[in-house]
Design a protein around this motif. Sequence first.
Motif, PDB file in Angstrom:
ATOM      1  N   SER A 204     -19.540   0.797  16.095  1.00 48.11           N
ATOM      2  CA  SER A 204     -19.590  -0.798  15.071  1.00 48.11           C
ATOM      3  C   SER A 204     -18.843  -1.730  15.701  1.00 48.11           C
ATOM      4  N   ARG A 205     -19.291  -2.730  15.224  1.00 43.74           N
ATOM      5  CA  ARG A 205     -19.136  -4.389  15.313  1.00 43.74           C
ATOM      6  C   ARG A 205     -18.313  -4.043  14.060  1.00 43.74           C
TER       7      ARG A 205
ATOM      8  N   LYS B  21     -22.208  -3.196  10.049  1.00 43.75           N
ATOM      9  CA  LYS B  21     -22.874  -4.340  11.321  1.00 43.75           C
ATOM     10  C   LYS B  21     -23.967  -3.983  11.961  1.00 43.75           C
ATOM     11  N   GLY B  22     -25.108  -4.003  11.172  1.00 38.49           N
ATOM     12  CA  GLY B  22     -26.425  -3.954  12.246  1.00 38.49           C
ATOM     13  C   GLY B  22     -26.327  -4.757  13.894  1.00 38.49           C
ATOM     14  N   ASN B  23     -27.502  -4.334  14.075  1.00 34.16           N
ATOM     15  CA  ASN B  23     -27.802  -5.446  15.033  1.00 34.16           C
ATOM     16  C   ASN B  23     -27.824  -7.189  14.661  1.00 34.16           C
ATOM     17  N   ASP B  24     -28.502  -7.309  13.837  1.00 37.30           N
ATOM     18  CA  ASP B  24     -29.160  -8.642  13.446  1.00 37.30           C
ATOM     19  C   ASP B  24     -28.250  -9.519  12.364  1.00 37.30           C
ATOM     20  N   GLU B  25     -26.698  -8.866  12.183  1.00 37.33           N
ATOM     21  CA  GLU B  25     -25.825  -9.459  11.996  1.00 37.33           C
ATOM     22  C   GLU B  25     -25.727  -9.212  10.041  1.00 37.33           C
TER      23      GLU B  25
ATOM     24  N   ASN C 174     -14.192  -1.662  18.773  1.00 32.39           N
ATOM     25  CA  ASN C 174     -14.435  -2.909  18.684  1.00 32.39           C
ATOM     26  C   ASN C 174     -13.574  -4.095  17.875  1.00 32.39           C
TER      27      ASN C 174
END
Length: 145
Positions: A70-71, A84-88, A133
Amino acid sequence: MPKIRGYTPADIWEREVLNEMKKRFPPDWVVVANISYMWMTDSGFRRDGQADFVVLVPNVGMAVVEVKGSRGIKIDENGKWLRKGNDEGYVALREPPPEQANRNCHNIRHKISDLLGEKEFPGLYGWLVVYPNGNVQGSLDMYYP
């Protein structure tokens, strides 16, 4: 370099962590990748689990390592863990990573003890969650203010 057992992980971040373990761990340690296991609950239900890595240290014990790519992670006001998902935006996690790692650690500890015919695990044991990350923002008081 430690002895490596199991398959090379498909996940990019698990491979990154494995590569770091190869560089940093001594040759008498053993790293087992992608441990899958099964057990029966007291009520008769079959359950399964998976740990990213188990690190075995001779004459000391083991550590279960969970890798999260995860970011971003945050814990909301109700104590729910979100990544945090791919779309922020943020997506709720089914289980907090520390709880997952702790559960896997104890389940694997019991499995190894049973296989060895021991009542208790013959060494130290623990768990670790790795965020390759990771970028810490704010305080690290994730459980208590």
